[in-house]
Scaffold this motif. Structure first.
Motif, mmCIF file in Angstrom:
data_model
loop_
_atom_site.group_PDB
_atom_site.id
_atom_site.type_symbol
_atom_site.label_atom_id
_atom_site.label_comp_id
_atom_site.label_asym_id
_atom_site.label_seq_id
_atom_site.Cartn_x
_atom_site.Cartn_y
_atom_site.Cartn_z
ATOM 1 N N GLU A 335 9.237 -35.979 -27.694
ATOM 2 C CA GLU A 335 8.593 -37.282 -27.897
ATOM 3 C C GLU A 335 7.241 -37.154 -28.595
ATOM 4 O O GLU A 335 6.898 -37.943 -29.464
ATOM 5 C CB GLU A 335 8.349 -37.979 -26.549
ATOM 6 C CG GLU A 335 9.607 -38.402 -25.848
ATOM 7 C CD GLU A 335 9.306 -39.119 -24.532
ATOM 8 O OE1 GLU A 335 8.329 -39.895 -24.493
ATOM 9 O OE2 GLU A 335 10.045 -38.895 -23.557
ATOM 10 N N LYS A 336 6.489 -36.153 -28.149
ATOM 11 C CA LYS A 336 5.137 -35.982 -28.666
ATOM 12 C C LYS A 336 5.183 -35.606 -30.144
ATOM 13 O O LYS A 336 4.422 -36.123 -30.959
ATOM 14 C CB LYS A 336 4.436 -34.889 -27.836
ATOM 15 C CG LYS A 336 3.017 -34.647 -28.183
ATOM 16 C CD LYS A 336 2.103 -34.844 -26.970
ATOM 17 C CE LYS A 336 0.644 -34.809 -27.365
ATOM 18 N NZ LYS A 336 0.230 -33.462 -27.825
ATOM 19 N N TYR A 337 6.100 -34.690 -30.459
ATOM 20 C CA TYR A 337 6.233 -34.269 -31.849
ATOM 21 C C TYR A 337 6.630 -35.461 -32.728
ATOM 22 O O TYR A 337 6.109 -35.634 -33.831
ATOM 23 C CB TYR A 337 7.257 -33.142 -31.982
ATOM 24 C CG TYR A 337 7.560 -32.823 -33.416
ATOM 25 C CD1 TYR A 337 6.555 -32.317 -34.231
ATOM 26 C CD2 TYR A 337 8.811 -33.077 -33.974
ATOM 27 C CE1 TYR A 337 6.793 -32.061 -35.567
ATOM 28 C CE2 TYR A 337 9.061 -32.825 -35.309
ATOM 29 C CZ TYR A 337 8.050 -32.317 -36.098
ATOM 30 O OH TYR A 337 8.279 -32.080 -37.419
ATOM 31 N N ALA A 338 7.529 -36.284 -32.206
ATOM 32 C CA ALA A 338 7.958 -37.456 -32.968
ATOM 33 C C ALA A 338 6.771 -38.399 -33.209
ATOM 34 O O ALA A 338 6.605 -38.935 -34.307
ATOM 35 C CB ALA A 338 9.076 -38.184 -32.228
ATOM 36 N N GLU A 339 5.960 -38.569 -32.192
ATOM 37 C CA GLU A 339 4.789 -39.445 -32.340
ATOM 38 C C GLU A 339 3.847 -38.898 -33.409
ATOM 39 O O GLU A 339 3.351 -39.625 -34.270
ATOM 40 C CB GLU A 339 4.069 -39.577 -31.002
ATOM 41 C CG GLU A 339 2.932 -40.591 -31.051
ATOM 42 C CD GLU A 339 2.241 -40.749 -29.704
ATOM 43 O OE1 GLU A 339 2.974 -40.891 -28.692
ATOM 44 O OE2 GLU A 339 1.011 -40.732 -29.661
ATOM 45 N N GLU A 340 3.644 -37.579 -33.343
ATOM 46 C CA GLU A 340 2.780 -36.916 -34.317
ATOM 47 C C GLU A 340 3.337 -37.096 -35.728
ATOM 48 O O GLU A 340 2.613 -37.431 -36.660
ATOM 49 C CB GLU A 340 2.781 -35.423 -33.983
ATOM 50 C CG GLU A 340 1.444 -34.765 -33.929
ATOM 51 C CD GLU A 340 1.645 -33.345 -33.391
ATOM 52 O OE1 GLU A 340 1.361 -33.159 -32.200
ATOM 53 O OE2 GLU A 340 2.141 -32.478 -34.139
ATOM 54 N N HIS A 341 4.642 -36.861 -35.851
ATOM 55 C CA HIS A 341 5.296 -36.977 -37.156
ATOM 56 C C HIS A 341 5.199 -38.418 -37.664
ATOM 57 O O HIS A 341 4.983 -38.666 -38.849
ATOM 58 C CB HIS A 341 6.764 -36.545 -37.045
ATOM 59 C CG HIS A 341 7.480 -36.534 -38.354
ATOM 60 N ND1 HIS A 341 8.364 -37.527 -38.715
ATOM 61 C CD2 HIS A 341 7.415 -35.675 -39.399
ATOM 62 C CE1 HIS A 341 8.823 -37.266 -39.923
ATOM 63 N NE2 HIS A 341 8.276 -36.150 -40.356
ATOM 64 N N GLY A 342 5.327 -39.370 -36.739
ATOM 65 C CA GLY A 342 5.154 -40.782 -37.101
ATOM 66 C C GLY A 342 3.741 -41.040 -37.621
ATOM 67 O O GLY A 342 3.544 -41.730 -38.616
ATOM 68 N N ASN A 343 2.774 -40.461 -36.937
ATOM 69 C CA ASN A 343 1.375 -40.605 -37.369
ATOM 70 C C ASN A 343 1.171 -40.023 -38.760
ATOM 71 O O ASN A 343 0.473 -40.597 -39.591
ATOM 72 C CB ASN A 343 0.438 -39.885 -36.393
ATOM 73 C CG ASN A 343 0.144 -40.724 -35.156
ATOM 74 O OD1 ASN A 343 0.540 -41.893 -35.086
ATOM 75 N ND2 ASN A 343 -0.536 -40.134 -34.195
ATOM 76 N N GLU A 344 1.796 -38.846 -38.986
ATOM 77 C CA GLU A 344 1.562 -38.152 -40.250
ATOM 78 C C GLU A 344 2.296 -38.799 -41.425
ATOM 79 O O GLU A 344 1.909 -38.604 -42.576
ATOM 80 C CB GLU A 344 2.014 -36.691 -40.127
ATOM 81 C CG GLU A 344 1.017 -35.853 -39.359
ATOM 82 C CD GLU A 344 1.638 -34.563 -38.848
ATOM 83 O OE1 GLU A 344 2.757 -34.212 -39.288
ATOM 84 O OE2 GLU A 344 0.995 -33.902 -38.001
HETATM 85 C C1 LIG Z 1 -1.065 -40.957 -33.058
HETATM 86 O O1 LIG Z 1 -2.069 -41.826 -33.517
HETATM 87 C C2 LIG Z 1 -2.615 -42.650 -32.515
HETATM 88 C C3 LIG Z 1 -3.566 -43.618 -33.175
HETATM 89 O O2 LIG Z 1 -4.440 -42.952 -34.025
HETATM 90 C C4 LIG Z 1 -3.301 -41.761 -31.470
HETATM 91 O O3 LIG Z 1 -3.838 -42.553 -30.437
HETATM 92 C C5 LIG Z 1 -2.281 -40.799 -30.898
HETATM 93 O O4 LIG Z 1 -2.917 -39.903 -29.998
HETATM 94 C C6 LIG Z 1 -1.596 -40.020 -32.005
HETATM 95 N N1 LIG Z 1 -0.542 -39.228 -31.405
HETATM 96 C C7 LIG Z 1 -0.384 -37.936 -31.598
HETATM 97 C C8 LIG Z 1 0.730 -37.287 -30.840
HETATM 98 O O5 LIG Z 1 -1.060 -37.276 -32.357
#
Ligand SMILES: *[C@@H]1O[C@H](CO)[C@@H](O)[C@H](O)[C@H]1NC(C)=O
Length: 416
Positions: A335-344
């Motif tokens: 899940e965390k990696y997916a969130e990161e990848h979504g952010n990137e």
């Molecule tokens: C993704 O971005 C949000 C908003 O900037 C941040 O709060 C969150 O910690 C980020 N998540 C990861 C896994 O880097």
């Protein structure tokens, strides 16, 4: 060849703990055409083209595959090393950009077992999971989350609204081995819960006791007529009476006009239908609740989340108005990696994309303003002339559109 190899190795390097089953960012030019297969089930599927679209956050990173023909079915899929999500979290994530202001069309993916024949993928092909936005007019703007369970497709019984603007949005489905799930849009949770509660996979845990019956003398009336109350003797009065103030007109001719009768008016003393006063029912027992028992047909299933074989991701869609761009596909167990990848991916381009769109809209507005001004100046005070000119303009526009359409048709024919 080397580029493709690097692409394959990359996921393993970025995420030491995450298993990345599939990742597609369309970042190697035509490379995707080697990885994605168009179905031949029909002969006239719409074509996808690689593009960042009319406005974007990054000319390269924003490139994805876009539906390029209106009123077409689309059927493309890509294969990956088959895996089971047994005892693991499953995350499906991708971005969708309906930059055409979509009126009706799908924006979802299907996750298939590896047994799928990609060259024959079609609307009825069996899948494991279907997930993503679907829009058709104002009534349908939802995120589908459908699981195949014992040969039946079961739709979530909650309503999740999808985004319907022109911008890129990130859709994420998380399914966990404890049989919970979460749906995120743009990396924010929009729905979550338990698979058993939010899909009708299983018969209900409890059912109404078929042997229980409401007792005959069960009184569910909270209020009753007061038996002490009686209708007053002078209650009944006619609703309408002859107007006591009316007088016969002086020129009334009984022979010609018939006998004079005063007009009827509402009787001020009329009280309507008499109803007895209401009092609390001394025998009131409350609403009868049907007692429940354990459903003998209910068997818990601790493996609702589990599929033994995922092997293909596909886009099996219908679009009335084309222009949707799909990008940043990711299937992982983290899940965390997916969130990161979504952010990137989505996170890194969303603001610049919005800005570019705003600039384009602003330029368009200015251009329009100047044209309007010019037209007014040329038209002078003669309003009739002005109107005529506007009509001419409209005709011209229609003609331009017609030519566009002809060209479109021509390219379609060329492609066939
Ligand atoms: C993704 O971005 C949000 C908003 O900037 C941040 O709060 C969150 O910690 C980020 N998540 C990861 C896994 O880097």
């Amino acid at each position: 060849m080397i580029a493709r190899l690097a692409l394959r190795l990359l996921p393993a390097l970025v995420a030491a703990h995450a298993a990345v089953y599939f990742k597609e960012e369309f970042s190697d030019g035509d490379g995707w055409t080697q990885r994605w297969v168009e179905s031949k089930h029909k002969s006239d599927y719409g074509k996808f083209t690689l593009t960042a679209g009319k406005f974007y956050g990054d000319a390269e990173k924003s490139k994805g595959i876009q539906t390029s023909q209106g009123g077409h079915f689309y059927a493309q899929s890509a294969r990956f090393e088959p895996f089971s999500n047994k005892d693991k979290t499953l995350v499906i994530q991708f971005t969708v950009k309906h930059e055409q202001s979509i009126d009706c069309g799908g924006g979802y993916i299907k996750l298939f077992p590896s047994s799928l024949d990609q060259s024959d993928m079609h609307g009825e092909s069996e899948y494991n999971i279907m997930f993503g936005p679907d829009i058709c007019g104002p009534p349908t703007k939802k995120v589908h989350v459908i699981f195949s369970y014992n040969g039946k497709n079961v739709q979530i019984n909650k309503d999740i609204r999808c985004k319907d603007d022109v911008h890129t949005h990130l859709y994420t489905l998380i399914v966990r081995p404890d049989n919970t799930y979460e749906v995120k849009i743009d990396n924010s949770k929009v729905e979550s819960g338990s698979l058993e509660d939010d899909w009708d996979f299983l018969p209900p845990k409890k059912i109404k006791d078929p042997d229980a019956k409401k007792p005959e003398d069960w009184d569910e009336r909270a209020k009753i007529d007061d038996p002490e109350d009686t209708k007053p003797e002078d209650w009944d009065k006619a609703e309408h009476i002859p107007d006591p103030d009316a007088v016969k007109p002086e020129d009334w001719d009984e022979e010609m006009d018939g006998e004079w009768e005063p007009p009827m008016i509402q009787n001020p003393e009329y009280k309507g239908e008499w109803k007895p006063r209401q009092i609390d029912n001394p025998d009131y027992k409350g609403k009868w609740v049907h007692p429940e028992i354990d459903n003998p047909d209910y068997n818990p299933d601790l493996n609702l989340y589990k599929y033994d074989d995922h092997g293909v991701i596909g886009l099996d869609l219908w679009q009335v108005k084309h222009g949707t761009i799909f990008d940043n596909f990711l299937i992982t167990d983290d899940e965390k990696y997916a969130e990161e990848h979504g952010n990137e991916t989505w996170g890194a381009i969303k603001d610049a994309e919005k800005k570019m769109k705003e600039q384009q809209d602003e330029e368009e507005r200015k251009k329009q303003e100047e044209e309007d001004k010019k037209r007014k100046e040329e038209g002078g005070d003669d309003e009739a002339e002005e109107e005529e000119e506007e009509e001419d303009d409209d005709e011209e526009k229609v003609e331009i559109m017609d030519t566009d359409m002809e060209e479109d048709e021509k390219t379609i024919k060329d492609e066939l």
